[in-house]
Write a protein that holds these residues in place. Structure first.
Motif, short mmCIF file in Angstrom:
data_model
loop_
_atom_site.label_atom_id
_atom_site.label_comp_id
_atom_site.label_asym_id
_atom_site.label_seq_id
_atom_site.Cartn_x
_atom_site.Cartn_y
_atom_site.Cartn_z
N TYR A 211 -9.82 -5.15 3.32
CA TYR A 211 -9.28 -4.05 4.13
C TYR A 211 -7.87 -4.31 4.64
CZ TYR A 211 -13.99 -2.26 3.98
OH TYR A 211 -15.19 -1.77 3.55
N VAL A 212 -7.32 -5.47 4.38
CA VAL A 212 -6.00 -5.82 4.90
C VAL A 212 -4.92 -4.85 4.41
CG1 VAL A 212 -5.28 -7.49 3.14
CG2 VAL A 212 -4.57 -7.79 5.51
N VAL A 213 -5.16 -4.19 3.30
CA VAL A 213 -4.21 -3.23 2.76
C VAL A 213 -4.00 -2.04 3.71
CG1 VAL A 213 -5.87 -1.87 1.41
CG2 VAL A 213 -3.52 -2.09 0.62
N PHE A 214 -4.97 -1.79 4.62
CA PHE A 214 -4.86 -0.67 5.56
C PHE A 214 -4.15 -1.08 6.85
CE2 PHE A 214 -9.21 0.41 3.65
CZ PHE A 214 -8.65 1.13 2.61
N LYS A 215 -3.86 -2.35 7.02
CA LYS A 215 -3.36 -2.87 8.30
C LYS A 215 -2.07 -2.20 8.75
CE LYS A 215 -2.58 -7.16 10.77
NZ LYS A 215 -2.62 -8.63 10.69
N SER A 216 -1.12 -2.00 7.86
CA SER A 216 0.17 -1.44 8.29
C SER A 216 0.02 -0.04 8.86
CB SER A 216 1.19 -1.47 7.15
OG SER A 216 0.75 -0.67 6.08
N ALA A 217 -0.94 0.74 8.39
CA ALA A 217 -1.13 2.09 8.91
C ALA A 217 -1.93 2.10 10.21
CB ALA A 217 -1.84 2.95 7.88
N LEU A 218 -2.83 1.13 10.37
CA LEU A 218 -3.79 1.19 11.47
C LEU A 218 -3.56 0.19 12.59
CD1 LEU A 218 -7.01 1.58 9.27
CD2 LEU A 218 -5.56 3.37 10.22
N ARG B 182 -13.69 1.45 11.86
CA ARG B 182 -14.23 0.25 11.21
C ARG B 182 -13.17 -0.40 10.32
NH1 ARG B 182 -19.15 0.34 10.56
NH2 ARG B 182 -19.30 2.40 9.64
N TRP B 183 -12.48 0.41 9.52
CA TRP B 183 -11.44 -0.12 8.65
C TRP B 183 -10.37 -0.84 9.47
CZ3 TRP B 183 -10.20 4.51 4.90
CH2 TRP B 183 -11.33 4.77 4.10
N ARG B 184 -10.00 -0.27 10.59
CA ARG B 184 -8.98 -0.88 11.45
C ARG B 184 -9.46 -2.24 11.96
NH1 ARG B 184 -7.27 -1.05 17.04
NH2 ARG B 184 -4.99 -0.99 17.11
N GLU B 185 -10.70 -2.28 12.46
CA GLU B 185 -11.25 -3.55 12.96
C GLU B 185 -11.27 -4.61 11.87
OE1 GLU B 185 -15.06 -2.36 14.51
OE2 GLU B 185 -14.16 -1.39 16.27
N LEU B 186 -11.72 -4.24 10.68
CA LEU B 186 -11.77 -5.19 9.57
C LEU B 186 -10.37 -5.63 9.13
CD1 LEU B 186 -14.66 -3.53 7.55
CD2 LEU B 186 -14.76 -5.73 8.74
N TYR C 39 0.81 -1.22 0.00
CA TYR C 39 0.00 0.00 0.00
C TYR C 39 0.83 1.27 0.00
CZ TYR C 39 -3.41 3.46 1.24
OH TYR C 39 -4.20 4.56 1.22
N PHE C 40 1.93 1.26 0.71
CA PHE C 40 2.64 2.51 0.88
C PHE C 40 3.75 2.76 -0.13
CE2 PHE C 40 0.61 1.80 4.94
CZ PHE C 40 -0.08 3.00 5.04
N ASP C 41 3.74 2.05 -1.25
CA ASP C 41 4.72 2.35 -2.30
C ASP C 41 4.62 3.81 -2.71
OD1 ASP C 41 4.81 -0.75 -4.24
OD2 ASP C 41 5.70 -0.19 -2.33
N LEU C 42 3.38 4.29 -2.85
CA LEU C 42 3.20 5.68 -3.25
C LEU C 42 3.71 6.63 -2.18
CD1 LEU C 42 2.07 7.77 -5.24
CD2 LEU C 42 -0.09 7.60 -4.04
N ILE C 43 3.42 6.32 -0.91
CA ILE C 43 3.85 7.18 0.17
C ILE C 43 5.38 7.23 0.24
CG2 ILE C 43 3.74 7.56 2.68
CD1 ILE C 43 1.04 7.87 1.15
N ASP C 44 6.03 6.07 0.05
CA ASP C 44 7.49 6.01 0.11
C ASP C 44 8.14 6.84 -0.99
OD1 ASP C 44 7.42 4.36 2.28
OD2 ASP C 44 7.59 2.52 1.10
#
Length: 198
Positions: free
Chosen positions: A118-125, A106-110, A10-15
């Protein structure tokens, strides 16, 4: 509407933010939409990757009940650019803050449950400190400075600081370093927020 997980980290763009070419990234779909405070806003406050855009659409479709039966986010397109914004019924800082906090919790819980959408958000949350520090999103960070107004009227909403990167919201802060001479010796003090942070 189903949220699709990315096959890329997910964070390729952020990096690689220093190398972002917005026009190109919007054209290729790497960036899906601009995020605005309201439907009338002219200046975006963030940029959304496809996964975040799809997840916000899913909030409107699947979770309206958590927002008083209202859709929290609006969607439009202008000059070929997708726009996402807080719906007009969420017109105060407190209402927008509650909406976006409900969304990211909700995204974090999922994500933590391993939901493939939603697993793509896991590293941030996934942090234990999630939600303990709120981050203010500014509509126009220089607005109050230019007008001489110290009331901070340009704040759109507050959300957990760890979630701000999902929306590409700009982070503001100050770094203070103190140096002084003491008995012919220079001493430097660099602040740390917590013992476990450098």
């Amino acid at each position: 509407s189903t949220v699709m997980a990315s096959s890329n980290p997910y964070f390729d763009l952020i990096d690689n933010l220093a190398n972002v070419d917005l026009a190109k990234d919007l054209k290729t779909g790497k960036i899906k939409a601009a995020f605005y405070p309201s439907s009338a806003s002219q200046m975006p406050v963030g940029w959304l990757l496809p996964e975040v855009y799809d997840a916000l659409r899913a909030e409107n479709t699947n979770h309206k009940g958590d927002y008083g039966g209202k859709e929290p986010y609006g969607f439009s397109s202008e000059n070929g650019i997708n726009r996402v914004f807080f719906s007009d019924s969420f017109n105060t800082r407190a209402q927008r803050s509650q909406a976006i906090q409900t969304t990211v919790v909700r995204w974090r819980e999922l994500a933590l449950k391993g939901d493939p959408n939603y697993v793509v958000f896991k590293s941030a949350l996934k942090t234990d400190k999630f939600g303990k520090e709120l981050f203010a999103v500014h509509e126009d960070p220089d607005k109050d400075l230019r007008s001489g107004n110290n009331s901070k009227t340009g704040i759109v909403c507050d959300l957990p600081a760890h979630a701000a990167c999902l929306f590409s919201f700009v982070h503001y802060g100050a770094h203070i370093t103190l140096c002084h001479e003491d008995s012919g010796e220079w001493k430097i003090w660099v602040q740390r927020r917590e013992d476990n942070k450098s």
